[in-house]
Enzyme design. Structure first.
Site, PDB file in Angstrom:
ATOM      1  N   CYS A 112      -4.713  -9.608   2.721  1.00  0.00           N
ATOM      2  CA  CYS A 112      -3.821 -10.387   1.846  1.00  0.00           C
ATOM      3  C   CYS A 112      -3.369 -11.693   2.502  1.00  0.00           C
ATOM      4  O   CYS A 112      -2.726 -12.517   1.856  1.00  0.00           O
ATOM      5  CB  CYS A 112      -2.623  -9.542   1.454  1.00  0.00           C
ATOM      6  SG  CYS A 112      -3.116  -7.906   0.885  1.00  0.00           S
ATOM      7  N   HIS A 248       2.640 -13.586  -0.357  1.00  0.00           N
ATOM      8  CA  HIS A 248       1.688 -12.635  -0.951  1.00  0.00           C
ATOM      9  C   HIS A 248       2.453 -11.688  -1.865  1.00  0.00           C
ATOM     10  O   HIS A 248       3.469 -11.106  -1.480  1.00  0.00           O
ATOM     11  CB  HIS A 248       0.973 -11.872   0.157  1.00  0.00           C
ATOM     12  CG  HIS A 248       0.318 -10.625  -0.344  1.00  0.00           C
ATOM     13  ND1 HIS A 248      -0.548 -10.647  -1.414  1.00  0.00           N
ATOM     14  CD2 HIS A 248       0.423  -9.327   0.042  1.00  0.00           C
ATOM     15  CE1 HIS A 248      -0.943  -9.405  -1.654  1.00  0.00           C
ATOM     16  NE2 HIS A 248      -0.379  -8.593  -0.793  1.00  0.00           N
ATOM     17  N   ASN A 278      -0.938  -6.142  -7.316  1.00  0.00           N
ATOM     18  CA  ASN A 278      -1.259  -6.686  -5.998  1.00  0.00           C
ATOM     19  C   ASN A 278      -2.755  -7.012  -5.988  1.00  0.00           C
ATOM     20  O   ASN A 278      -3.585  -6.107  -6.020  1.00  0.00           O
ATOM     21  CB  ASN A 278      -0.898  -5.641  -4.933  1.00  0.00           C
ATOM     22  CG  ASN A 278      -1.255  -6.088  -3.524  1.00  0.00           C
ATOM     23  OD1 ASN A 278      -2.046  -7.015  -3.327  1.00  0.00           O
ATOM     24  ND2 ASN A 278      -0.679  -5.423  -2.540  1.00  0.00           N
TER      25      ASN A 278
HETATM   26  N1  COA Z   1       4.888   7.740  -9.302  1.00  0.00           N
HETATM   27  C1  COA Z   1       5.924   8.567  -9.125  1.00  0.00           C
HETATM   28  N2  COA Z   1       6.360   8.957  -7.912  1.00  0.00           N
HETATM   29  C2  COA Z   1       5.697   8.464  -6.845  1.00  0.00           C
HETATM   30  C3  COA Z   1       4.628   7.582  -6.953  1.00  0.00           C
HETATM   31  C4  COA Z   1       4.215   7.227  -8.249  1.00  0.00           C
HETATM   32  N3  COA Z   1       3.171   6.385  -8.476  1.00  0.00           N
HETATM   33  N4  COA Z   1       4.189   7.250  -5.721  1.00  0.00           N
HETATM   34  C5  COA Z   1       4.983   7.905  -4.850  1.00  0.00           C
HETATM   35  N5  COA Z   1       5.895   8.638  -5.522  1.00  0.00           N
HETATM   36  C6  COA Z   1       6.916   9.505  -4.988  1.00  0.00           C
HETATM   37  C7  COA Z   1       6.617  10.001  -3.597  1.00  0.00           C
HETATM   38  O1  COA Z   1       5.728  11.081  -3.610  1.00  0.00           O
HETATM   39  C8  COA Z   1       7.990  10.369  -3.092  1.00  0.00           C
HETATM   40  O2  COA Z   1       8.330  11.599  -3.596  1.00  0.00           O
HETATM   41  P1  COA Z   1       9.122  12.662  -2.684  1.00  0.00           P
HETATM   42  O3  COA Z   1      10.441  11.985  -2.366  1.00  0.00           O
HETATM   43  O4  COA Z   1       9.238  13.849  -3.553  1.00  0.00           O
HETATM   44  O5  COA Z   1       8.282  12.861  -1.447  1.00  0.00           O
HETATM   45  C9  COA Z   1       8.890   9.316  -3.767  1.00  0.00           C
HETATM   46  O6  COA Z   1       8.135   8.789  -4.865  1.00  0.00           O
HETATM   47  C10 COA Z   1       9.279   8.190  -2.853  1.00  0.00           C
HETATM   48  O7  COA Z   1       8.123   7.787  -2.121  1.00  0.00           O
HETATM   49  P2  COA Z   1       8.127   6.547  -1.168  1.00  0.00           P
HETATM   50  O8  COA Z   1       6.789   6.434  -0.503  1.00  0.00           O
HETATM   51  O9  COA Z   1       9.352   6.571  -0.311  1.00  0.00           O
HETATM   52  O10 COA Z   1       8.290   5.413  -2.260  1.00  0.00           O
HETATM   53  P3  COA Z   1       8.617   3.930  -2.013  1.00  0.00           P
HETATM   54  O11 COA Z   1       9.880   3.611  -2.670  1.00  0.00           O
HETATM   55  O12 COA Z   1       8.413   3.554  -0.569  1.00  0.00           O
HETATM   56  O13 COA Z   1       7.454   3.233  -2.843  1.00  0.00           O
HETATM   57  C11 COA Z   1       5.373   2.102  -2.443  1.00  0.00           C
HETATM   58  C12 COA Z   1       6.086   3.450  -2.500  1.00  0.00           C
HETATM   59  C13 COA Z   1       3.912   2.327  -2.101  1.00  0.00           C
HETATM   60  C14 COA Z   1       5.519   1.451  -3.804  1.00  0.00           C
HETATM   61  C15 COA Z   1       6.078   1.274  -1.368  1.00  0.00           C
HETATM   62  O14 COA Z   1       6.138   1.965  -0.157  1.00  0.00           O
HETATM   63  C16 COA Z   1       5.415  -0.021  -1.131  1.00  0.00           C
HETATM   64  O15 COA Z   1       5.294  -0.832  -2.027  1.00  0.00           O
HETATM   65  N6  COA Z   1       4.973  -0.294   0.104  1.00  0.00           N
HETATM   66  C17 COA Z   1       4.305  -1.525   0.427  1.00  0.00           C
HETATM   67  C18 COA Z   1       2.937  -1.473  -0.125  1.00  0.00           C
HETATM   68  C19 COA Z   1       2.287  -2.791  -0.106  1.00  0.00           C
HETATM   69  O16 COA Z   1       2.913  -3.771  -0.379  1.00  0.00           O
HETATM   70  N7  COA Z   1       1.020  -2.806   0.235  1.00  0.00           N
HETATM   71  C20 COA Z   1       0.228  -3.943   0.260  1.00  0.00           C
HETATM   72  C21 COA Z   1       0.431  -4.675   1.499  1.00  0.00           C
HETATM   73  S1  COA Z   1      -0.510  -6.067   1.485  1.00  0.00           S
END
Ligand code: COA
Length: 324
Positions: A112, A248, A278
Site C-alpha cells: 500500500c 493510504h 482498501n
Molecule cells: N464481522 C463481524 N465480526 C467480526 C468480523 C466481521 N467481518 N471480523 C472480525 N470480527 C469479530 C472478531 O472475531 C472479534 O470477535 P471476538 O471479540 O468474539 O473475538 C471482534 O469482531 C473484534 O475483532 P478485532 O480483530 O478486535 O476487530 P477490530 O475492531 O480490530 O477490527 C479490522 C478488525 C481487521 C477491521 C481491524 O483490525 C483493522 O482494520 N486493522 C487494520 C487492517 C488494515 O488496515 N489492513 C491493511 C493495511 S494496509
C-alpha cells in the site's frame, strides 16, 4: 531539475459489491463493517480482468481527460502486489498495449506504500536528468487473492487503479519525502505462494492475503502519527499549514485514530476507503482523483501523501497540487 505531476486518471471495475454481499456466506453485518471500517462499497474485477487491464484503462482515462500524449513517456512504473504474473511485468504489458515506443518499465512491490514510492522514484529519475516524463500507476486486484472464509480480512478489500504522469518542470512541486520499513512485521501481513518463511515464521502459502489486523492497526497509528510530523519537519512546514492529507485508505476508523492523535480535523483527510474499500496501491490516486472531481482540491493546495502497509513499510511526500 524540477518535477511536477500534471495529470491523473483512475479506473475501477464495473461490479459493485455492497456489505450485504458478505452476509450470505460469513457471520458479519453491514453495521459491523461500517462501524469498524467505514466501508460501504468496493468493486471487484471480472474473472478475466487483471491488473494490467485496469492500468491500461486508468492511463487511457488520464490521456483523454487531460489531453495527454502518451507517446513520449520515457519510463513506466507500476506499483502492485497483484501483478498478472511475476514476469513479464505489468509495466511491460502497459508499454505494449499503449504503444509507448521508448520507455523503460518496472513493477515495484511495496504494497500500500507502492504508489508513493513510485512517485518518489519518478521524482529521483527526473532530478537526475535521465528521464523527462514518467507514468506512475498504482493498481491491485485484491479480490483475486482474498480468503473469503476469513471474515476479518475479506470484507476490507477492493480492486482499482490510478495513474499519474510525473514530468520535468520549470517549477518544482514535489518536495521532501519520508520512507521507512519494519521488516520484522512481514509475517503480520503477507501474500505467499511459496513455503519460504517470512521473518523466520512459517507462512500459509496459498496465494491468499493473510493479516493480523490488530497488529497492522496499532503499527499504522503509531507510525503515521510520527511519520507525518517528520514529513512536516523535513519540509519546514507545520501540519496546520497543510490543506489536505491523502493517506493510504486502509480503514476509515484507523484514519480517524491517526488524525485524532494529530489533532487534525477529518475534513482535511481525503479517503477512498468508504466507496472503494482498501485498494492497496490504488487507494491514494483514487482519493486524489475523487477530491479533484468533488471540487475540493485546488491548484496550489499543499498536500501530503503517505502510503503504508505490508512489509511493514511506509513512504510519504509533500506536494503542491498541480492538477485540477
Ligand atoms: N464481522 C463481524 N465480526 C467480526 C468480523 C466481521 N467481518 N471480523 C472480525 N470480527 C469479530 C472478531 O472475531 C472479534 O470477535 P471476538 O471479540 O468474539 O473475538 C471482534 O469482531 C473484534 O475483532 P478485532 O480483530 O478486535 O476487530 P477490530 O475492531 O480490530 O477490527 C479490522 C478488525 C481487521 C477491521 C481491524 O483490525 C483493522 O482494520 N486493522 C487494520 C487492517 C488494515 O488496515 N489492513 C491493511 C493495511 S494496509
Amino acid at each position: 531539475m524540477s518535477a511536477t505531476i500534471t495529470s491523473i486518471g483512475i479506473y475501477h471495475p464495473e461490479k459493485e459489491i455492497y456489505n450485504s454481499y458478505f452476509e450470505s456466506f460469513i457471520d458479519t453485518s453491514d453495521t459491523w463493517i461500517r462501524e469498524r471500517t467505514g466501508i460501504e462499497r468496493r468493486f471487484y474485477t471480472a474473472p478475466n480482468e487483471y491488473t494490467s487491464d485496469m492500468c491500461v484503462k486508468a492511463t487511457l482515462n488520464l490521456s483523454k481527460e487531460y489531453n495527454k500524449d502518451l507517446h513520449d513517456i520515457d519510463y513506466i512504473i507500476v506499483a502492485t502486489s497483484t501483478p498478472d504474473q511475476p514476469m513479464p511485468s505489468v509495466a511491460s504489458q502497459v508499454q505494449s498495449r499503449l504503444n509507448i515506443p521508448h520507455a523503460g518499465a518496472i513493477d515495484i512491490s511495496s504494497a500500500c506504500a507502492g504508489f508513493v514510492n513510485g512517485i518518489i522514484l519518478a521524482k529521483g529519475l527526473i532530478a537526475s536528468g535521465t528521464h523527462k516524463k514518467i507514468l506512475v500507476i498504482g493498481a491491485d486486484v485484491l479480490s483475486k487473492v482474498t480468503d473469503f472464509t476469513d471474515r476479518t480480512t475479506c470484507i476490507l478489500f477492493g480492486d482499482g487503479a490510478g495513474a499519474v504522469i510525473v514530468e520535468k518542470a520549470d517549477n518544482n512541486s514535489l518536495f521532501n519525502t519520508i520512507t521507512g520499513t519494519n521488516g520484522d512485521y512481514g509475517k503480520d501481513l503477507y501474500l505467499a505462494h511459496q513455503n519460504a518463511p517470512i521473518s523466520n515464521s512459517e507462512v500459509i502459502a496459498n496465494n491468499k492475503l493473510h493479516q493480523n489486523g490488530r497488529v497492522v492497526y496499532k503499527w499504522a497509528v503509531q507510525t503515521l502519527t510520527g511519520g507525518l510530523h517528520e514529513l512536516a519537519r523535513k519540509n519546514n512546514v507545520t501540519l496546520e499549514d497543510i490543506d489536505y492529507f491523502i493517506p493510504h485508505s486502509a480503514n476509515y476508523r484507523l484514519l480517524e485514530a491517526i488524525f485524532k492523535e494529530l489533532d487534525i480535523p477529518m475534513e482535511k483527510c481525503l479517503d477512498s476507503v468508504r466507496l472503494f474499500g482498501n485498494t492497496s496501491a490504488a487507494s491514494i490516486p483514487l482519493a486524489w482523483y475523487s477530491a479533484i472531481k468533488d471540487g475540493k482540491l485546488k491548484l496550489g493546495d499543499k498536500i501530503m501523501l503517505v502510503g503504508f502497509g505490508g512489509g511493514f513499510t511506509y513512504a510519504g511526500i509533500y506536494i503542491k497540487n498541480n492538477i485540477v
